[in-house]
Design a protein around this motif. Structure first.
Motif, PDB file in Angstrom:
ATOM      1  N   LEU A 202       0.916  -1.173   0.169  1.00 32.94           N
ATOM      2  CA  LEU A 202      -0.037  -0.023  -0.022  1.00 32.94           C
ATOM      3  C   LEU A 202       0.912   1.060   0.001  1.00 32.94           C
ATOM      4  O   LEU A 202       0.710   1.993  -0.806  1.00 32.94           O
ATOM      5  CB  LEU A 202      -0.849  -0.040   1.175  1.00 32.94           C
ATOM      6  CG  LEU A 202      -2.075   1.037   1.267  1.00 32.94           C
ATOM      7  CD1 LEU A 202      -3.072   0.875   0.090  1.00 32.94           C
ATOM      8  CD2 LEU A 202      -2.707   1.245   2.727  1.00 32.94           C
ATOM      9  N   LEU A 203       1.727   1.251   0.981  1.00 31.29           N
ATOM     10  CA  LEU A 203       2.966   2.329   1.085  1.00 31.29           C
ATOM     11  C   LEU A 203       3.416   2.740  -0.614  1.00 31.29           C
ATOM     12  O   LEU A 203       3.549   3.792  -0.894  1.00 31.29           O
ATOM     13  CB  LEU A 203       3.753   2.391   1.973  1.00 31.29           C
ATOM     14  CG  LEU A 203       3.157   2.674   3.370  1.00 31.29           C
ATOM     15  CD1 LEU A 203       4.461   2.208   4.313  1.00 31.29           C
ATOM     16  CD2 LEU A 203       2.683   4.175   3.478  1.00 31.29           C
ATOM     17  N   MET A 204       3.815   1.407  -0.953  1.00 31.48           N
ATOM     18  CA  MET A 204       4.384   1.678  -2.215  1.00 31.48           C
ATOM     19  C   MET A 204       3.759   2.219  -3.260  1.00 31.48           C
ATOM     20  O   MET A 204       4.289   2.960  -4.146  1.00 31.48           O
ATOM     21  CB  MET A 204       5.082   0.220  -2.732  1.00 31.48           C
ATOM     22  CG  MET A 204       6.158  -0.373  -1.782  1.00 31.48           C
ATOM     23  SD  MET A 204       6.658  -1.869  -2.464  1.00 31.48           S
ATOM     24  CE  MET A 204       7.554  -1.436  -3.890  1.00 31.48           C
ATOM     25  N   PHE A 205       2.447   1.697  -3.098  1.00 36.58           N
ATOM     26  CA  PHE A 205       1.720   2.149  -4.092  1.00 36.58           C
ATOM     27  C   PHE A 205       1.433   3.781  -4.232  1.00 36.58           C
ATOM     28  O   PHE A 205       1.441   4.575  -5.262  1.00 36.58           O
ATOM     29  CB  PHE A 205       0.043   1.715  -4.286  1.00 36.58           C
ATOM     30  CG  PHE A 205      -0.819   1.988  -5.318  1.00 36.58           C
ATOM     31  CD1 PHE A 205      -0.823   1.081  -6.347  1.00 36.58           C
ATOM     32  CD2 PHE A 205      -1.646   2.974  -5.346  1.00 36.58           C
ATOM     33  CE1 PHE A 205      -1.624   1.557  -7.387  1.00 36.58           C
ATOM     34  CE2 PHE A 205      -2.641   3.231  -6.258  1.00 36.58           C
ATOM     35  CZ  PHE A 205      -2.475   2.488  -7.382  1.00 36.58           C
ATOM     36  N   PHE A 206       1.547   4.444  -3.135  1.00 38.27           N
ATOM     37  CA  PHE A 206       1.537   5.803  -2.900  1.00 38.27           C
ATOM     38  C   PHE A 206       2.896   6.595  -2.752  1.00 38.27           C
ATOM     39  O   PHE A 206       2.873   7.571  -2.284  1.00 38.27           O
ATOM     40  CB  PHE A 206       0.631   6.220  -1.887  1.00 38.27           C
ATOM     41  CG  PHE A 206      -0.741   5.746  -1.736  1.00 38.27           C
ATOM     42  CD1 PHE A 206      -1.627   6.625  -3.009  1.00 38.27           C
ATOM     43  CD2 PHE A 206      -1.318   4.697  -0.993  1.00 38.27           C
ATOM     44  CE1 PHE A 206      -2.988   6.120  -2.836  1.00 38.27           C
ATOM     45  CE2 PHE A 206      -2.553   4.203  -1.335  1.00 38.27           C
ATOM     46  CZ  PHE A 206      -3.400   5.176  -2.294  1.00 38.27           C
ATOM     47  N   SER A 207       3.761   5.713  -3.041  1.00 36.46           N
ATOM     48  CA  SER A 207       5.432   6.232  -2.705  1.00 36.46           C
ATOM     49  C   SER A 207       5.791   7.327  -3.874  1.00 36.46           C
ATOM     50  O   SER A 207       6.524   8.178  -3.723  1.00 36.46           O
ATOM     51  CB  SER A 207       6.076   5.212  -2.524  1.00 36.46           C
ATOM     52  OG  SER A 207       6.403   4.598  -3.778  1.00 36.46           O
ATOM     53  N   GLY A 208       5.078   7.336  -5.000  1.00 38.62           N
ATOM     54  CA  GLY A 208       5.765   8.238  -5.945  1.00 38.62           C
ATOM     55  C   GLY A 208       7.166   8.280  -6.109  1.00 38.62           C
ATOM     56  O   GLY A 208       7.476   7.234  -6.460  1.00 38.62           O
ATOM     57  N   GLN A 209       7.838   9.113  -6.127  1.00 43.37           N
ATOM     58  CA  GLN A 209       9.250   9.479  -6.349  1.00 43.37           C
ATOM     59  C   GLN A 209      10.150   8.473  -5.290  1.00 43.37           C
ATOM     60  O   GLN A 209      11.392   8.239  -5.874  1.00 43.37           O
ATOM     61  CB  GLN A 209       9.835  10.764  -6.240  1.00 43.37           C
ATOM     62  CG  GLN A 209       9.890  11.472  -5.146  1.00 43.37           C
ATOM     63  CD  GLN A 209       8.848  11.867  -4.521  1.00 43.37           C
ATOM     64  OE1 GLN A 209       7.742  11.563  -4.695  1.00 43.37           O
ATOM     65  NE2 GLN A 209       8.775  12.752  -3.388  1.00 43.37           N
TER      66      GLN A 209
ATOM     67  N   ALA B 241      -0.763  12.241  -9.103  1.00 39.46           N
ATOM     68  CA  ALA B 241       0.071  13.205  -8.671  1.00 39.46           C
ATOM     69  C   ALA B 241       1.375  12.320  -8.332  1.00 39.46           C
ATOM     70  O   ALA B 241       2.621  12.817  -9.050  1.00 39.46           O
ATOM     71  CB  ALA B 241      -0.308  14.104  -7.767  1.00 39.46           C
ATOM     72  N   ALA B 242       1.234  11.082  -7.923  1.00 35.38           N
ATOM     73  CA  ALA B 242       2.639  10.385  -7.571  1.00 35.38           C
ATOM     74  C   ALA B 242       2.743   9.470  -8.885  1.00 35.38           C
ATOM     75  O   ALA B 242       4.055   9.409  -9.034  1.00 35.38           O
ATOM     76  CB  ALA B 242       2.230   9.480  -6.259  1.00 35.38           C
ATOM     77  N   SER B 243       2.059   8.584  -9.260  1.00 38.63           N
ATOM     78  CA  SER B 243       2.228   7.645 -10.188  1.00 38.63           C
ATOM     79  C   SER B 243       2.129   8.272 -11.565  1.00 38.63           C
ATOM     80  O   SER B 243       2.633   7.417 -12.401  1.00 38.63           O
ATOM     81  CB  SER B 243       1.429   6.384 -10.198  1.00 38.63           C
ATOM     82  OG  SER B 243       0.217   6.921 -10.431  1.00 38.63           O
ATOM     83  N   THR B 244       1.666   9.187 -11.852  1.00 37.15           N
ATOM     84  CA  THR B 244       1.387   9.854 -13.147  1.00 37.15           C
ATOM     85  C   THR B 244       0.517   8.863 -14.183  1.00 37.15           C
ATOM     86  O   THR B 244       0.350   8.990 -15.255  1.00 37.15           O
ATOM     87  CB  THR B 244       2.707  10.168 -13.872  1.00 37.15           C
ATOM     88  OG1 THR B 244       3.337   8.970 -14.660  1.00 37.15           O
ATOM     89  CG2 THR B 244       3.536  10.861 -13.122  1.00 37.15           C
TER      90      THR B 244
END
Lengths: 370, 325
Positions: A202-209, B241-244
């Motif tokens: 779950l955290l990875m899914f929202f981890s972005g950069q 915003a995060a995954s684009t």
């Protein structure tokens, strides 16, 4: 999947123990191998620093000898600040994982056991990733601290604490009537790990950069090794490994099963608790400084058991030496291959070797059900 | 079985894609003009060393003397350094660096998006230009900083961010006059684009960064790319915003009036016909009306260096061909 690692003549080896020559050859040879591996791993890297320069730099920085020669700019820093801490970290991590794996395989009487099996990996991963993503999760942390939030501190501390806390929880949940049945421990560990792994995903899914950093951590890496991390990890690993090694007798008896071990005079539940906690301490320490490096903790104990037999008096110190050697060399390979995760190297080279060894040893009764 | 972390393969792919996005592939895109940066006749301010600067990660970085040996850890930084006439001072770049041509001779210290710390040290730099936001891993930035190197992390999030970073690097390497001149000319070109598209209709624009295993990647909410599309006179359709990423049903309901195929820069199989043939895409206005445009300038559109304004101009031409004959 009931199985134990017991070779013929277990009782004899308990009563008599390995012969002195055998101990000397295995442990002395292991120590020489390890030292050679360290020298080679420090001397070789993506930037060429001559062997003479390497020795001079090490002598200068470690023993205070005069440098006595002109070296290329940066060479001293490359050897002493980058390579040496990295090689030492690889040694500690390899040794720690191998000894913890040996303990868990015997303790759980399960050939698939590795140091992470009862929740250390999942707990440490969740902790580390929470640490990596702290600026997103708690925006106040991101203000004014720049990049320091990824450095020493939060990630390591949360990984360490996450691993330990998870195993404590699993152990407490598994306990019934003052006993902790091995099967319950394994299954509880699996269930708790699954919950934590869902949190990780779950955290990875929202981890972005931060995804790249998280992946690097999950695959395990020694790239960020530094002296300050070693200062934290080395004492914990040396102490926990030493305490595990001196408990070889308890492990040998536990291999026979809880009942027989109790009849032979040990306090089974206490012994299991102490062994689990020491092995978990070693594992959590390792994971805190290197992420979850796979394979070493599973296969090194098996290889050594195939080669040496199941007596933990020899097996435990040997796993420290050979695990350390293996990871120091594997990390050298990983560095030379352009900085790929070290777990890839251990699995790519180690697994085929393990298969070869398994086939060669088919005549030996490797796995015996009590 | 050991309960190891089993990660959905989509996450793996996503990671690969994100990592890949940080390291622009160097395939040939017909880039437009180079922003010329002739040295100023009247140099205004000079940097005084030791100099303490605040980088885009909010870190305070002290540079003790005018840098003469610069390592750049991402191509956009390399382009900034070269645009400031300091190309000769570069002693380390990445294996993705392709512009300007002379950087091909500089030692590569970043290979496959992995920083080789040993090679950075061997290059003996007195200034390291990293990327922010994990494009250069924070662990590496920390390690190099701990070793005593001044590391500036650059992370421009819009055009003004690029201008600020050009000024920041200019200050760091004592090229403030050149930097000022460059920024002035870039701003003038930006203003010209903005003026040209002012008052024109703003089509709902979907910029395709890539499609991978069913996941569609585009300009993320609040992203640099989204701001460029906006400036170029389009109304960007936004991904997460995060995954684009954007879900297909969200894309269909957003109903793009114009589709720009940035991924066609790297993948010849992405064509106007292949888009129309995708299931579910045929109902979009852009597909029905045939407003699908191949954009071959993705490299300069997504590399936040001085050529980013080339990218802006390319986007404006793609969105409003009628205004840029």
């Amino acid at each position: 999947m009931r199985a134990t690692a017991t070779a013929p003549a277990t009782t004899r080896s308990i009563s008599i123990g390995p012969s002195l020559t055998r101990v000397t050859v295995v442990l002395g040879g292991g120590a020489i191998l390890l030292l050679s591996a360290v020298v080679v791993a420090v001397a070789i890297g993506s930037v060429g620093v001559g062997l003479g320069d390497t020795v001079a730099i090490l002598g200068h920085r470690l023993l205070g000898l005069p440098l006595g020669r002109t070296i290329a700019p940066g060479a001293e820093s490359i050897i002493f600040d980058v390579r040496l801490p990295r090689v030492l970290t690889a040694m500690l991590v390899g040794g720690g994982l191998a000894v913890a794996g040996t303990v868990f395989q015997a303790l759980l009487r399960n050939p698939m056991a590795d140091p992470y099996i009862i929740g250390t990996a999942a707990g440490a991963s969740l902790g580390a990733i929470a640490g990596l993503m702290a600026p997103i999760l708690v925006p106040a942390l991101a203000i004014g601290v720049g990049s320091s939030w990824l450095g020493l501190g939060l990630v390591q501390v949360l990984a360490f604490g996450g691993g330990l806390a998870t195993v404590l929880l699993v152990y407490a949940v598994s306990r019934a009537n003052g006993r902790v049945p091995v099967v319950t421990l394994l299954l509880t560990g699996y269930a708790v790990s699954s919950v934590l792994a869902a949190g990780v995903a779950l955290l990875m899914f929202f981890s972005g950069q931060h995804l790249g950093a998280i992946f690097g951590w999950l695959m395990g890496s020694l790239a960020a090794a530094k002296w300050v991390n070693l200062a934290f990890a080395a004492p914990l690993l040396v102490i926990s490994s030493a305490l595990l090694i001196v408990r070889w007798r308890g492990l040998n008896l536990l291999l026979l099963g809880d009942g027989p071990a109790a009849h032979l005079g040990i306090d089974v539940e206490r012994e299991k608790l102490v062994l689990t906690m020491l092995a978990t301490l070693a594992t959590s320490t390792v994971v805190a400084i290197s992420g979850t490096i796979g394979f070493v903790g599973l296969v090194v104990p098996h290889v050594l058991r195939l080669a040496l037999g199941p007596d933990h008096r020899l097996l435990l110190p040997a796993s420290v030496l050979y695990g350390a050697t293996l990871l120091a060399l594997a990390d050298l390979g990983a560095r030379l291959a352009g900085g790929i995760p070290v777990g890839i190297v251990t699995a790519l080279i180690g697994a085929p070797f393990f298969i070869w060894l398994l086939r060669r040893s088919r005549t030996v009764r490797v796995v015996v059900t009590p | 079985m050991a309960p190891r972390l089993r990660l959905p393969s989509t996450l793996v792919i996503l990671a690969a894609l994100l990592l890949g996005a940080c390291a622009p592939a160097g395939s040939g895109s017909p880039s437009a003009t180079v922003p010329s940066a002739s040295s100023a006749p009247s140099a205004p301010a000079h940097s005084v060393y030791p100099l303490t600067l605040t980088d885009d990660a909010g870190r305070e970085v002290t540079i003790s003397a005018a840098p003469a040996r610069i390592v750049s850890l991402v191509p956009s930084n390399t382009e900034i350094v070269c645009a400031l006439d300091a190309c000769d001072d570069l002693v380390g770049v990445t294996d993705f660096d392709d512009y300007p041509a002379q950087v091909a001779d500089v030692a590569e210290v970043v290979i496959g998006a992995v920083v080789d710390v040993e090679k950075v040290i061997a290059a003996d730099p007195d200034l390291i230009l990293a990327a922010g936001n994990e494009a250069t891993s924070t662990a590496v930035i920390d390690q190099l900083t701990d070793l005593g190197y001044p590391v500036l992390a650059l992370y421009p999030q819009d055009l003004q961010g690029v201008y600020d970073d050009i000024a920041l690097v200019g200050e760091a390497i004592d090229a403030q006059g050149t930097a000022e001149e460059l920024v002035t000319s870039l701003k003038a070109r930006e203003a010209a684009v903005v003026a040209a598209v002012a008052g024109a209709e703003r089509p709902r624009t979907f910029y395709e960064v890539g499609v991978f295993e069913g996941s569609i990647y585009t300009a993320g909410k609040d992203s640099f790319l989204a701001s460029l599309i906006s400036l170029a006179g389009g109304e960007p359709i936004l991904g997460d915003a995060a995954s684009t990423a954007i879900q297909l049903e969200d894309l269909i309901s957003a109903d793009p009036e114009l589709i720009l195929l940035g991924d066609a820069s790297y993948d010849a199989s992405v064509t106007v016909e292949s888009i129309a043939a995708r299931s579910g895409w045929s109902d979009m206005t852009a597909v029905r009306e045939g407003r699908i445009v191949i954009v071959l300038e993705d490299l300069v559109i997504t590399r936040p260096g001085p050529r980013i304004v080339d990218g802006l101009e390319a986007l404006a031409r793609a969105i409003h061909p009628e205004l840029f004959p």
